[in-house]
Design an enzyme around this catalytic site. Structure first.
Site, PDB file in Angstrom:
ATOM      1  N   THR A 128       0.819  -1.209   0.000  1.00 52.20           N
ATOM      2  CA  THR A 128       0.000   0.000   0.000  1.00 52.20           C
ATOM      3  C   THR A 128       0.855   1.263   0.000  1.00 52.20           C
ATOM      4  O   THR A 128       1.830   1.378   0.744  1.00 52.20           O
ATOM      5  CB  THR A 128      -0.936   0.016   1.217  1.00 52.20           C
ATOM      6  OG1 THR A 128      -1.763  -1.138   1.185  1.00 52.20           O
ATOM      7  CG2 THR A 128      -1.809   1.255   1.213  1.00 52.20           C
ATOM      8  N   GLU A 129       0.457   2.222  -0.829  1.00 47.56           N
ATOM      9  CA  GLU A 129       1.146   3.504  -0.938  1.00 47.56           C
ATOM     10  C   GLU A 129       0.172   4.643  -0.672  1.00 47.56           C
ATOM     11  O   GLU A 129      -1.057   4.442  -0.711  1.00 47.56           O
ATOM     12  CB  GLU A 129       1.755   3.659  -2.332  1.00 47.56           C
ATOM     13  CG  GLU A 129       2.806   2.606  -2.654  1.00 47.56           C
ATOM     14  CD  GLU A 129       3.446   2.781  -4.018  1.00 47.56           C
ATOM     15  OE1 GLU A 129       4.415   2.067  -4.306  1.00 47.56           O
ATOM     16  OE2 GLU A 129       2.973   3.646  -4.802  1.00 47.56           O
ATOM     17  N   PRO A 130       0.688   5.839  -0.417  1.00 46.94           N
ATOM     18  CA  PRO A 130      -0.208   6.983  -0.204  1.00 46.94           C
ATOM     19  C   PRO A 130      -1.201   7.187  -1.344  1.00 46.94           C
ATOM     20  O   PRO A 130      -2.316   7.651  -1.122  1.00 46.94           O
ATOM     21  CB  PRO A 130       0.765   8.162  -0.085  1.00 46.94           C
ATOM     22  CG  PRO A 130       2.013   7.551   0.491  1.00 46.94           C
ATOM     23  CD  PRO A 130       2.103   6.196  -0.148  1.00 46.94           C
ATOM     24  N   GLY A 133      -3.932   1.970  -2.966  1.00 44.13           N
ATOM     25  CA  GLY A 133      -4.302   0.981  -1.970  1.00 44.13           C
ATOM     26  C   GLY A 133      -4.787  -0.285  -2.645  1.00 44.13           C
ATOM     27  O   GLY A 133      -4.007  -1.168  -3.005  1.00 44.13           O
ATOM     28  N   ILE A 159       1.641   0.164   6.815  1.00 43.81           N
ATOM     29  CA  ILE A 159       2.382  -1.096   6.767  1.00 43.81           C
ATOM     30  C   ILE A 159       2.474  -1.702   8.166  1.00 43.81           C
ATOM     31  O   ILE A 159       3.079  -1.110   9.070  1.00 43.81           O
ATOM     32  CB  ILE A 159       3.794  -0.895   6.176  1.00 43.81           C
ATOM     33  CG1 ILE A 159       3.695  -0.231   4.791  1.00 43.81           C
ATOM     34  CG2 ILE A 159       4.521  -2.235   6.100  1.00 43.81           C
ATOM     35  CD1 ILE A 159       2.812  -0.983   3.790  1.00 43.81           C
ATOM     36  N   THR A 160       1.884  -2.864   8.340  1.00 42.71           N
ATOM     37  CA  THR A 160       1.919  -3.575   9.614  1.00 42.71           C
ATOM     38  C   THR A 160       3.332  -4.097   9.876  1.00 42.71           C
ATOM     39  O   THR A 160       3.969  -4.640   8.980  1.00 42.71           O
ATOM     40  CB  THR A 160       0.918  -4.735   9.600  1.00 42.71           C
ATOM     41  OG1 THR A 160      -0.380  -4.222   9.300  1.00 42.71           O
ATOM     42  CG2 THR A 160       0.866  -5.434  10.951  1.00 42.71           C
ATOM     43  N   GLU A 243      -3.799 -14.477   3.100  1.00 41.61           N
ATOM     44  CA  GLU A 243      -4.095 -13.325   3.947  1.00 41.61           C
ATOM     45  C   GLU A 243      -5.602 -13.170   4.151  1.00 41.61           C
ATOM     46  O   GLU A 243      -6.073 -12.913   5.270  1.00 41.61           O
ATOM     47  CB  GLU A 243      -3.528 -12.056   3.308  1.00 41.61           C
ATOM     48  CG  GLU A 243      -3.849 -10.785   4.084  1.00 41.61           C
ATOM     49  CD  GLU A 243      -3.291  -9.525   3.426  1.00 41.61           C
ATOM     50  OE1 GLU A 243      -3.554  -8.434   3.962  1.00 41.61           O
ATOM     51  OE2 GLU A 243      -2.596  -9.629   2.392  1.00 41.61           O
ATOM     52  N   GLY A 341     -25.501   2.195  27.275  1.00 37.40           N
ATOM     53  CA  GLY A 341     -24.478   3.192  27.564  1.00 37.40           C
ATOM     54  C   GLY A 341     -23.158   2.581  27.983  1.00 37.40           C
ATOM     55  O   GLY A 341     -22.084   3.134  27.706  1.00 37.40           O
ATOM     56  N   GLU A 368     -15.451  -4.085  -1.446  1.00 44.27           N
ATOM     57  CA  GLU A 368     -15.818  -3.754  -2.832  1.00 44.27           C
ATOM     58  C   GLU A 368     -14.944  -4.508  -3.834  1.00 44.27           C
ATOM     59  O   GLU A 368     -15.420  -4.932  -4.901  1.00 44.27           O
ATOM     60  CB  GLU A 368     -15.688  -2.231  -3.044  1.00 44.27           C
ATOM     61  CG  GLU A 368     -16.709  -1.393  -2.282  1.00 44.27           C
ATOM     62  CD  GLU A 368     -16.396  -1.259  -0.796  1.00 44.27           C
ATOM     63  OE1 GLU A 368     -17.287  -0.810  -0.048  1.00 44.27           O
ATOM     64  OE2 GLU A 368     -15.256  -1.587  -0.378  1.00 44.27           O
TER      65      GLU A 368
END
Length: 380
Positions: A128-130, A133, A159-160, A243, A341, A368
């Site tokens: 993933t990049e800015p 995705g 990034i995990t 994954e 609550g 999606e």
């Protein structure tokens, strides 16, 4: 599929993992969630218990088990009640490293996979990049060949294991635009020009190490190329199946645990002179949720069975992730609702669960994208 293939060996492993989650990890939940981190030593302890090598070959230090051992691990680790920490462990064992086992050469396996199974090196997957995705084919981080090296420039985000990883299975552009110009490279994080910045202000998964990565003229040997140059997109798509299965398995197990928590609360919480669970509206709601979880588990187990036998299962895995992760989010809503609550406070675990579960329909391929994959598989 027929009866579930859980053997005595699977059940012994189940007890081992459950004890680890409930007795060694859960007692630290408040501390690690508040601190937004957990000790690196947990990777070593998980490796000792066989969590990282359970499905890898014995010659690499694994146990050589079938994928049903992975099912057991996913179902029991959620009892630590720290989705972020659990995600980091599985990102290491089931997202960053499987592709090394599948297409890596012997030298790459020795340098990266073997120590990863031992918990001595921590891995991350950098896709993933800015600006990219779900649209993996449009990543822009480049790796340009210079003699016997690649020089890498660009950025990754969300990034995990990003700040503590010893290596990154990194998606880079080595060719033209589009999916045909992508490669996978094993990137040691002690490379000059590499920096990692933690992303702390997240909605949930607080105990997870999530980072933004920057590469500035990072030079690595060309021998760290995984598989063939410009074939990375196909490798990534294949790697996604494991994954996504892990995501579906954890979604189902955490949903089951959350419903059980909510039912326990409803038994002791009274309103209008009787326990909430005696009210028909909530009995029926729980009946619906339990039925939907069971249906989702059956679909996921069907996908696992195909995956374990190495049969075509892209549609089934996509369906399992779509259904289970959407369901987990609906269950978070309903189970918080019955707490009233109190569910909106940190007193009960449903608050944490509601934050953490939101990521499931985004990470590893958004819902999606799952629908698009399924539609294409059926000729739409």
């Amino acid at each position: 599929m027929g009866g579930l293939p859980f053997t005595e060996g699977h059940e012994i492993f189940r007890k081992t993992v459950r004890d680890f989650a409930e007795k060694e990890l859960f007692p630290h939940q408040k501390e690690w969630e508040k601190g937004k981190s957990f000790p690196r030593e947990i990777f070593g302890r998980a490796a000792e218990l066989g969590l990282f090598g359970v499905v890898y070959p014995e010659e690499l230090g694994g146990s050589g088990g079938d994928y049903w051992y992975k099912v057991v691990a996913c179902e029991e680790m959620i009892r630590a009640r720290m989705a972020g920490m659990v995600m980091d462990l599985f990102a290491h064992s089931d997202i960053a490293t499987p592709v090394i086992n599948e297409i890596g050469n012997e030298a790459q396996k020795k340098e990266f996979l073997v120590p990863a199974i031992k918990g001595e090196k921590i891995g991350a997957l950098g896709i993933t990049e800015p600006g990219a995705g779900s649209d993996v084919a449009n990543i822009s981080t480049t790796a340009k060949k210079e003699g016997s090296d690649y020089v890498i420039n660009g950025a990754k985000t969300f990034i995990t294991n990003g700040t503590r990883a010893d290596f990154i299975t990194l998606a880079v552009r080595t060719g033209d635009k589009g999916y045909q110009g992508i490669s996978l490279i094993l990137f040691p994080t002690d490379t000059k020009g590499f920096t990692a910045m933690p992303i702390k202000d997240k909605l949930g998964n607080h105990s997870s190490d999530t980072a933004e990565l920057h590469f500035e003229n990072c030079r690595i040997p060309a021998r760290y190329l995984l598989g063939d140059e410009n074939a990375g997109f196909i490798y990534i798509m294949q790697n996604f199946q494991g994954e996504r299965l892990v995501g579906a398995l954890m979604a189902n197990a955490s949903a089951q645990l959350t419903v059980e928590d909510a039912m326990a609360y409803a038994r002791q919480r009274e309103a209008f002179g009787r326990p909430l669970i005696k009210l028909q509206v909530w009995r029926h709601r729980f009946a619906d949720l339990l039925s939907q979880i069971e249906a989702s588990k059956c679909l996921t187990y069907h996908a696992v069975d195909l995956f374990n036998r190495k049969e075509e299962c892209v549609a089934e895995v996509s369906m399992a992730k779509l259904i289970s992760c959407d369901l987990a989010n609906r269950i978070a809503y309903d189970c918080l609702q019955i707490h009233g609550g109190y569910g909106y406070t940190e007193e009960y675990d449903v608050a944490r669960y509601s934050r953490d579960v939101r990521l499931l329909t985004i990470g590893g391929g958004a819902s999606e994208i799952m629908k698009e994959i399924i539609a294409k598989r059926f000729g739409m």
